[in-house]
Write a protein that holds these residues in place. Structure first.
Motif, short mmCIF file in Angstrom:
data_model
loop_
_atom_site.label_atom_id
_atom_site.label_comp_id
_atom_site.label_asym_id
_atom_site.label_seq_id
_atom_site.Cartn_x
_atom_site.Cartn_y
_atom_site.Cartn_z
N LEU A 1 -17.07 -20.57 -45.16
CA LEU A 1 -18.06 -20.44 -45.85
C LEU A 1 -18.82 -18.71 -45.36
O LEU A 1 -18.77 -17.91 -46.18
N ASN A 2 -18.40 -18.49 -44.14
CA ASN A 2 -18.94 -16.98 -43.55
C ASN A 2 -17.72 -16.07 -44.06
O ASN A 2 -18.04 -14.83 -44.29
N ARG A 3 -16.57 -16.54 -44.28
CA ARG A 3 -15.50 -15.54 -44.70
C ARG A 3 -15.07 -15.54 -46.18
O ARG A 3 -14.54 -14.46 -46.52
N CYS A 4 -15.37 -16.20 -46.93
CA CYS A 4 -14.98 -16.43 -48.37
C CYS A 4 -16.14 -15.24 -49.08
O CYS A 4 -17.02 -15.14 -48.61
N SER A 5 -15.76 -14.98 -50.08
CA SER A 5 -16.69 -13.59 -51.05
C SER A 5 -17.80 -14.58 -51.64
O SER A 5 -18.77 -14.05 -51.77
N SER A 6 -17.70 -15.73 -51.66
CA SER A 6 -18.75 -16.79 -52.35
C SER A 6 -18.80 -18.07 -51.71
O SER A 6 -17.69 -18.52 -51.13
N THR A 7 -19.81 -18.68 -51.60
CA THR A 7 -19.99 -20.17 -51.03
C THR A 7 -19.37 -21.05 -52.21
O THR A 7 -18.67 -21.88 -51.69
N VAL A 8 -19.24 -20.68 -53.44
CA VAL A 8 -18.52 -21.47 -54.32
C VAL A 8 -17.00 -21.46 -54.01
O VAL A 8 -16.41 -22.76 -54.31
N GLU A 9 -16.59 -20.28 -53.65
CA GLU A 9 -15.08 -20.20 -53.52
C GLU A 9 -14.74 -21.28 -52.33
O GLU A 9 -13.68 -22.02 -52.53
N ALA A 10 -15.52 -21.20 -51.25
CA ALA A 10 -15.20 -22.14 -50.27
C ALA A 10 -15.45 -23.63 -50.31
O ALA A 10 -14.46 -24.29 -50.08
N ALA A 11 -16.36 -23.90 -51.17
CA ALA A 11 -16.60 -25.21 -51.22
C ALA A 11 -15.43 -25.85 -52.61
O ALA A 11 -15.20 -26.95 -52.34
#
Length: 156
Positions: free
Chosen positions: A88-98
């Motif tokens: 979550l900290n490293r992705c450009s958006s939380t949607v991408e990580a999830a």
């Protein structure tokens, strides 16, 4: 860019692979849960050579293996959450990580189900999985284009 606890700036990278690893840990946690909580214990009994052991020793070994699987389930869940928070900290958006976490968990669970438990995956499942994967690709490309556009605006 990400600010670390030491006030260092590092590029936002590695979020995708961390999300995939988090999904793998979630799938491994579910496999261990299935092994530990199987009502009949048939799956876990396959790992214990009950033919060579007395009935009491076989029962004891099954209990020990179930406890090991519960511990592994907890360990993999903790690892999944730690990796997911980092993603979550490293992705450009939380949607991408999830999305990456959910899709990788989905696919790894299907593979483990097929390999370890002989579960059958119908053609409709593969079609649905392909649609989900396509959606993930669209989210990933959309977020990378958005980051590029924001970087271009800052440079001007």
């Amino acid at each position: 860019m990400i600010f670390t606890s030491n006030s260092e700036i590092m590029p936002a990278s590695g979020g995708f692979s961390l999300s995939v690893c988090a999904g793998l840990c979630a799938a491994l946690a579910s496999v261990n849960s299935k092994l530990a909580l199987d009502q009949n214990g048939t799956t876990i009994k396959l790992a214990v050579p009950c033919n060579w052991l007395s009935k009491q020793n076989c029962f004891f070994m099954v209990i020990v293996l179930r406890c090991v699987c519960v511990i592994l389930m907890l360990v993999f869940n903790a690892a999944m959450w730690a990796l997911f928070v980092r993603a979550l900290n490293r992705c450009s958006s939380t949607v991408e990580a999830a999305a990456v976490n959910s899709v990788s968990n989905f696919f790894f669970t299907a593979v483990f189900g097929k390999l370890l438990f002989g579960e059958v995956l119908a053609l409709l499942w593969w079609l649905g999985a392909s649609v989900i994967l396509f959606g993930l690709v669209m989210i990933n490309y959309g977020s990378s284009d958005q980051v590029t556009q924001q970087t271009d605006k800052k440079d001007r």
